[in-house]
Enzyme design. Structure first.
Site, PDB file in Angstrom:
ATOM      1  N   CYS A  76      36.939  42.326  32.914  1.00  7.66           N
ATOM      2  CA  CYS A  76      36.986  40.907  33.285  1.00  7.66           C
ATOM      3  C   CYS A  76      37.940  40.067  32.447  1.00  7.66           C
ATOM      4  CB  CYS A  76      35.581  40.300  33.244  1.00  7.66           C
ATOM      5  SG  CYS A  76      34.844  40.153  31.595  1.00  7.66           S
ATOM      6  N   HIS A 115      30.932  37.862  30.274  1.00  6.49           N
ATOM      7  CA  HIS A 115      31.765  37.965  31.473  1.00  6.49           C
ATOM      8  C   HIS A 115      32.594  36.697  31.636  1.00  6.49           C
ATOM      9  CE1 HIS A 115      33.161  39.177  35.362  1.00  6.49           C
ATOM     10  NE2 HIS A 115      32.599  38.139  35.966  1.00  6.49           N
ATOM     11  N   ASP A 130      36.915  35.089  40.800  1.00  5.67           N
ATOM     12  CA  ASP A 130      36.565  36.184  39.893  1.00  5.67           C
ATOM     13  C   ASP A 130      37.049  37.503  40.481  1.00  5.67           C
ATOM     14  OD1 ASP A 130      35.445  37.996  38.149  1.00  5.67           O
ATOM     15  OD2 ASP A 130      33.358  37.393  38.502  1.00  5.67           O
TER      16      ASP A 130
END
Length: 273
Positions: A76, A115, A130
Protein backbone atom coordinates in the site's frame (compact mmCIF):
# COMPACT_ATOMS: atom_id res chain seq x y z
CA UNK A 1 5.47 26.44 11.79
CA UNK A 2 7.18 24.70 8.86
CA UNK A 3 5.13 23.25 6.03
CA UNK A 4 5.73 19.87 4.41
CA UNK A 5 7.60 20.17 1.10
CA UNK A 6 5.51 19.69 -2.07
CA UNK A 7 5.47 16.26 -3.63
CA UNK A 8 7.91 15.72 -6.48
CA UNK A 9 6.46 15.52 -9.99
CA UNK A 10 5.91 12.00 -11.29
CA UNK A 11 7.04 10.71 -14.68
CA UNK A 12 3.56 10.64 -16.19
CA UNK A 13 4.54 9.35 -19.62
CA UNK A 14 6.33 6.31 -18.18
CA UNK A 15 3.58 5.65 -15.65
CA UNK A 16 0.79 5.79 -18.24
CA UNK A 17 2.75 3.49 -20.52
CA UNK A 18 3.22 1.06 -17.61
CA UNK A 19 -0.51 0.84 -16.85
CA UNK A 20 -1.73 1.15 -20.45
CA UNK A 21 -3.65 4.39 -19.93
CA UNK A 22 -4.23 6.56 -23.01
CA UNK A 23 -7.01 8.85 -21.79
CA UNK A 24 -7.27 12.47 -20.74
CA UNK A 25 -4.78 14.10 -18.37
CA UNK A 26 -7.36 16.55 -17.02
CA UNK A 27 -8.02 16.25 -13.26
CA UNK A 28 -11.55 14.92 -13.70
CA UNK A 29 -13.49 11.97 -12.32
CA UNK A 30 -13.27 10.19 -15.68
CA UNK A 31 -9.47 10.45 -15.57
CA UNK A 32 -9.33 9.16 -12.01
CA UNK A 33 -11.62 6.25 -12.88
CA UNK A 34 -9.55 5.32 -15.93
CA UNK A 35 -6.29 5.31 -13.98
CA UNK A 36 -7.83 3.52 -11.00
CA UNK A 37 -9.15 0.68 -13.13
CA UNK A 38 -5.90 0.08 -15.00
CA UNK A 39 -3.33 0.47 -12.21
CA UNK A 40 -4.10 -2.75 -10.25
CA UNK A 41 -4.31 -4.75 -13.48
CA UNK A 42 -0.82 -3.70 -14.52
CA UNK A 43 1.06 -3.25 -11.21
CA UNK A 44 0.67 -6.21 -8.88
CA UNK A 45 0.40 -5.96 -5.13
CA UNK A 46 3.42 -7.81 -3.72
CA UNK A 47 5.77 -7.88 -0.75
CA UNK A 48 8.83 -9.58 -2.24
CA UNK A 49 11.20 -7.00 -0.75
CA UNK A 50 10.13 -7.39 2.87
CA UNK A 51 9.86 -11.19 2.54
CA UNK A 52 13.40 -11.30 1.14
CA UNK A 53 14.71 -8.94 3.88
CA UNK A 54 15.31 -6.15 1.37
CA UNK A 55 14.62 -2.48 2.17
CA UNK A 56 11.35 -0.81 1.24
CA UNK A 57 11.89 2.88 0.45
CA UNK A 58 9.08 5.37 -0.16
CA UNK A 59 10.76 8.28 -1.94
CA UNK A 60 9.42 8.93 -5.44
CA UNK A 61 12.60 8.08 -7.42
CA UNK A 62 12.76 4.67 -5.69
CA UNK A 63 9.05 4.04 -6.24
CA UNK A 64 9.32 4.90 -9.93
CA UNK A 65 12.43 2.77 -10.38
CA UNK A 66 10.76 -0.20 -8.73
CA UNK A 67 7.12 -0.04 -9.84
CA UNK A 68 7.44 1.66 -13.22
CA UNK A 69 10.87 1.12 -14.80
CA UNK A 70 11.76 -2.05 -12.88
CA UNK A 71 8.60 -4.04 -13.56
CA UNK A 72 7.90 -4.71 -9.90
CA UNK A 73 4.88 -4.12 -7.67
CA UNK A 74 4.57 -3.20 -4.04
CA UNK A 75 2.22 -2.88 -1.11
CA UNK A 76 0.00 0.00 0.00
CA UNK A 77 2.64 2.60 0.91
CA UNK A 78 4.36 2.05 -2.43
CA UNK A 79 1.27 1.68 -4.62
CA UNK A 80 -0.69 4.58 -3.17
CA UNK A 81 2.46 6.64 -2.66
CA UNK A 82 3.19 6.43 -6.38
CA UNK A 83 -0.44 7.08 -7.29
CA UNK A 84 -0.55 10.12 -5.00
CA UNK A 85 2.42 11.68 -6.81
CA UNK A 86 0.84 10.91 -10.20
CA UNK A 87 -2.50 12.45 -9.24
CA UNK A 88 -0.87 15.50 -7.67
CA UNK A 89 1.22 16.03 -10.82
CA UNK A 90 -1.99 15.91 -12.85
CA UNK A 91 -3.50 18.63 -10.68
CA UNK A 92 -5.79 16.62 -8.41
CA UNK A 93 -6.31 17.64 -4.79
CA UNK A 94 -5.13 14.60 -2.81
CA UNK A 95 -4.94 13.90 0.93
CA UNK A 96 -3.18 10.87 2.36
CA UNK A 97 -5.00 9.02 5.14
CA UNK A 98 -4.20 6.12 7.48
CA UNK A 99 -6.46 3.08 7.94
CA UNK A 100 -6.74 0.25 10.46
CA UNK A 101 -7.07 -3.11 8.69
CA UNK A 102 -10.08 -5.22 9.74
CA UNK A 103 -10.09 -7.89 7.02
CA UNK A 104 -10.42 -11.44 8.40
CA UNK A 105 -10.06 -10.25 12.00
CA UNK A 106 -12.45 -10.79 14.93
CA UNK A 107 -14.94 -7.99 15.59
CA UNK A 108 -13.71 -5.13 17.79
CA UNK A 109 -10.05 -5.93 17.05
CA UNK A 110 -7.92 -2.78 17.31
CA UNK A 111 -5.09 -2.60 14.81
CA UNK A 112 -2.50 0.10 14.05
CA UNK A 113 -2.85 2.50 11.14
CA UNK A 114 -0.85 0.25 8.88
CA UNK A 115 -2.65 0.93 5.59
CA UNK A 116 -2.36 3.98 3.35
CA UNK A 117 -5.41 5.28 1.48
CA UNK A 118 -6.05 8.44 -0.52
CA UNK A 119 -8.86 10.97 -0.49
CA UNK A 120 -9.27 12.83 -3.79
CA UNK A 121 -11.45 15.93 -4.00
CA UNK A 122 -13.09 16.66 -7.36
CA UNK A 123 -15.50 19.59 -7.68
CA UNK A 124 -16.35 19.49 -3.98
CA UNK A 125 -16.95 15.70 -3.85
CA UNK A 126 -14.47 13.49 -1.96
CA UNK A 127 -13.54 10.07 -3.37
CA UNK A 128 -11.84 7.21 -1.54
CA UNK A 129 -9.00 6.05 -3.78
CA UNK A 130 -6.95 2.93 -3.05
CA UNK A 131 -4.91 0.71 -5.40
CA UNK A 132 -2.97 -1.02 -2.63
CA UNK A 133 -5.20 -3.36 -0.61
CA UNK A 134 -4.08 -6.63 -2.13
CA UNK A 135 -6.70 -9.25 -2.85
CA UNK A 136 -9.64 -6.85 -2.55
CA UNK A 137 -8.11 -3.61 -3.71
CA UNK A 138 -10.57 -1.18 -5.26
CA UNK A 139 -10.78 -0.99 -9.04
CA UNK A 140 -12.68 2.31 -8.97
CA UNK A 141 -12.77 5.32 -6.65
CA UNK A 142 -15.71 5.48 -4.22
CA UNK A 143 -17.70 8.54 -3.29
CA UNK A 144 -17.23 9.36 0.39
CA UNK A 145 -20.94 8.90 1.06
CA UNK A 146 -22.12 6.66 3.93
CA UNK A 147 -24.54 3.76 3.37
CA UNK A 148 -24.42 4.04 -0.42
CA UNK A 149 -23.86 0.74 -2.20
CA UNK A 150 -21.39 1.49 -5.00
CA UNK A 151 -20.64 -0.65 -8.02
CA UNK A 152 -17.09 -1.13 -9.31
CA UNK A 153 -15.77 -3.20 -12.23
CA UNK A 154 -15.43 -5.97 -9.63
CA UNK A 155 -17.21 -6.15 -6.25
CA UNK A 156 -19.80 -3.87 -4.70
CA UNK A 157 -18.60 -1.68 -1.82
CA UNK A 158 -20.12 0.59 0.78
CA UNK A 159 -18.92 2.95 3.50
CA UNK A 160 -20.39 2.99 6.99
CA UNK A 161 -19.91 6.03 9.23
CA UNK A 162 -19.73 6.11 13.03
CA UNK A 163 -18.94 9.63 14.18
CA UNK A 164 -15.63 10.58 12.59
CA UNK A 165 -14.82 7.00 11.56
CA UNK A 166 -15.59 5.34 8.24
CA UNK A 167 -15.55 1.59 7.63
CA UNK A 168 -15.12 0.22 4.13
CA UNK A 169 -17.02 -2.99 3.43
CA UNK A 170 -17.06 -5.29 0.40
CA UNK A 171 -19.93 -7.54 -0.59
CA UNK A 172 -18.63 -11.11 -0.76
CA UNK A 173 -21.37 -13.45 -1.96
CA UNK A 174 -24.34 -12.25 0.11
CA UNK A 175 -22.35 -10.94 3.10
CA UNK A 176 -20.80 -7.54 3.78
CA UNK A 177 -17.22 -7.91 5.04
CA UNK A 178 -15.20 -5.07 6.63
CA UNK A 179 -11.86 -4.25 4.97
CA UNK A 180 -10.56 -1.33 7.01
CA UNK A 181 -11.49 1.68 9.11
CA UNK A 182 -10.23 5.24 8.74
CA UNK A 183 -10.92 8.85 9.62
CA UNK A 184 -10.11 12.05 7.78
CA UNK A 185 -6.99 13.04 9.74
CA UNK A 186 -4.29 13.79 7.14
CA UNK A 187 -1.15 11.68 7.33
CA UNK A 188 2.33 13.01 6.59
CA UNK A 189 5.31 11.29 4.98
CA UNK A 190 6.85 10.71 8.42
CA UNK A 191 3.68 8.85 9.52
CA UNK A 192 4.00 6.50 6.54
CA UNK A 193 7.73 6.05 7.11
CA UNK A 194 7.11 4.78 10.65
CA UNK A 195 4.31 2.41 9.58
CA UNK A 196 6.28 1.22 6.56
CA UNK A 197 9.36 0.46 8.66
CA UNK A 198 7.22 -1.51 11.10
CA UNK A 199 5.39 -3.69 8.56
CA UNK A 200 8.52 -4.32 6.49
CA UNK A 201 10.94 -5.17 9.34
CA UNK A 202 9.01 -6.20 12.48
CA UNK A 203 9.81 -9.91 13.07
CA UNK A 204 6.15 -10.84 13.50
CA UNK A 205 4.88 -8.80 10.56
CA UNK A 206 2.73 -10.66 8.05
CA UNK A 207 4.84 -9.11 5.29
CA UNK A 208 8.08 -10.43 6.77
CA UNK A 209 6.83 -13.97 7.33
CA UNK A 210 4.64 -14.56 4.28
CA UNK A 211 4.94 -14.12 0.54
CA UNK A 212 1.86 -12.31 -0.74
CA UNK A 213 0.86 -11.14 -4.21
CA UNK A 214 -2.38 -10.07 -5.90
CA UNK A 215 -3.45 -8.79 -9.29
CA UNK A 216 -6.78 -8.21 -11.00
CA UNK A 217 -8.06 -8.97 -14.48
CA UNK A 218 -11.38 -7.82 -15.89
CA UNK A 219 -13.13 -11.05 -14.90
CA UNK A 220 -11.05 -12.32 -11.98
CA UNK A 221 -8.65 -11.69 -9.12
CA UNK A 222 -5.42 -13.59 -8.57
CA UNK A 223 -4.09 -14.08 -5.04
CA UNK A 224 -0.91 -15.76 -3.82
CA UNK A 225 -0.28 -16.65 -0.18
CA UNK A 226 3.08 -18.40 0.18
CA UNK A 227 2.68 -21.51 -2.02
CA UNK A 228 -1.07 -21.38 -2.70
CA UNK A 229 -2.37 -19.62 -5.80
CA UNK A 230 -6.07 -18.74 -5.83
CA UNK A 231 -8.05 -17.47 -8.79
CA UNK A 232 -11.35 -15.83 -7.82
CA UNK A 233 -13.70 -15.38 -10.77
CA UNK A 234 -16.34 -12.65 -10.72
CA UNK A 235 -18.92 -15.32 -11.54
CA UNK A 236 -18.40 -16.62 -8.00
CA UNK A 237 -16.14 -19.65 -8.42
CA UNK A 238 -12.62 -20.06 -7.05
CA UNK A 239 -9.78 -22.26 -8.25
CA UNK A 240 -6.86 -23.10 -5.96
CA UNK A 241 -3.48 -24.53 -6.90
CA UNK A 242 -0.69 -25.66 -4.60
CA UNK A 243 2.77 -24.78 -5.89
CA UNK A 244 5.37 -27.46 -5.29
CA UNK A 245 8.74 -25.95 -6.23
CA UNK A 246 10.70 -22.71 -6.31
CA UNK A 247 10.78 -22.89 -10.10
CA UNK A 248 6.97 -23.16 -10.28
CA UNK A 249 6.61 -20.24 -7.86
CA UNK A 250 8.91 -18.03 -9.94
CA UNK A 251 6.95 -18.89 -13.07
CA UNK A 252 3.70 -17.85 -11.36
CA UNK A 253 5.24 -14.59 -10.14
CA UNK A 254 6.51 -13.70 -13.61
CA UNK A 255 3.60 -14.96 -15.74
CA UNK A 256 0.50 -14.56 -13.55
CA UNK A 257 1.58 -11.49 -11.57
CA UNK A 258 3.77 -10.11 -14.37
CA UNK A 259 6.69 -9.31 -12.09
CA UNK A 260 10.36 -8.97 -12.85
CA UNK A 261 12.05 -10.78 -9.99
CA UNK A 262 14.86 -9.11 -8.01
CA UNK A 263 18.33 -10.56 -8.41
CA UNK A 264 18.24 -11.88 -4.86
CA UNK A 265 15.19 -14.10 -5.08
CA UNK A 266 15.74 -17.06 -2.78
CA UNK A 267 12.27 -18.39 -1.96
CA UNK A 268 13.51 -21.79 -0.79
CA UNK A 269 12.32 -21.35 2.82
CA UNK A 270 8.75 -21.63 1.59
CA UNK A 271 9.43 -25.21 0.57
CA UNK A 272 11.67 -26.34 3.44
CA UNK A 273 10.33 -29.02 5.76
Amino acid sequence: MSLAPPLAAADLEAYFQRIGYEGSHAPTLATLQGIHQRHPQAIAFENLSSFLSQPVELDLPTLEQKLIYGGRGGYCFEQNGLLRSVLTTLGFQVTGLGARVLWNLPPDTITPRSHMVLLVNIDGQAYLTDVGFGGLTLTAPLRLVPDLVQETPHERFRLLQDGERFTLQAQIAEAWKPLYQFDLQPQHPCDYEVSNWHVSTYPNSIFVNNLIAARVERDRRYGLRNTELATHFLAGTTEKRQLTSVEELKTVLTEVFRLKLPQNNDFSRLFSA
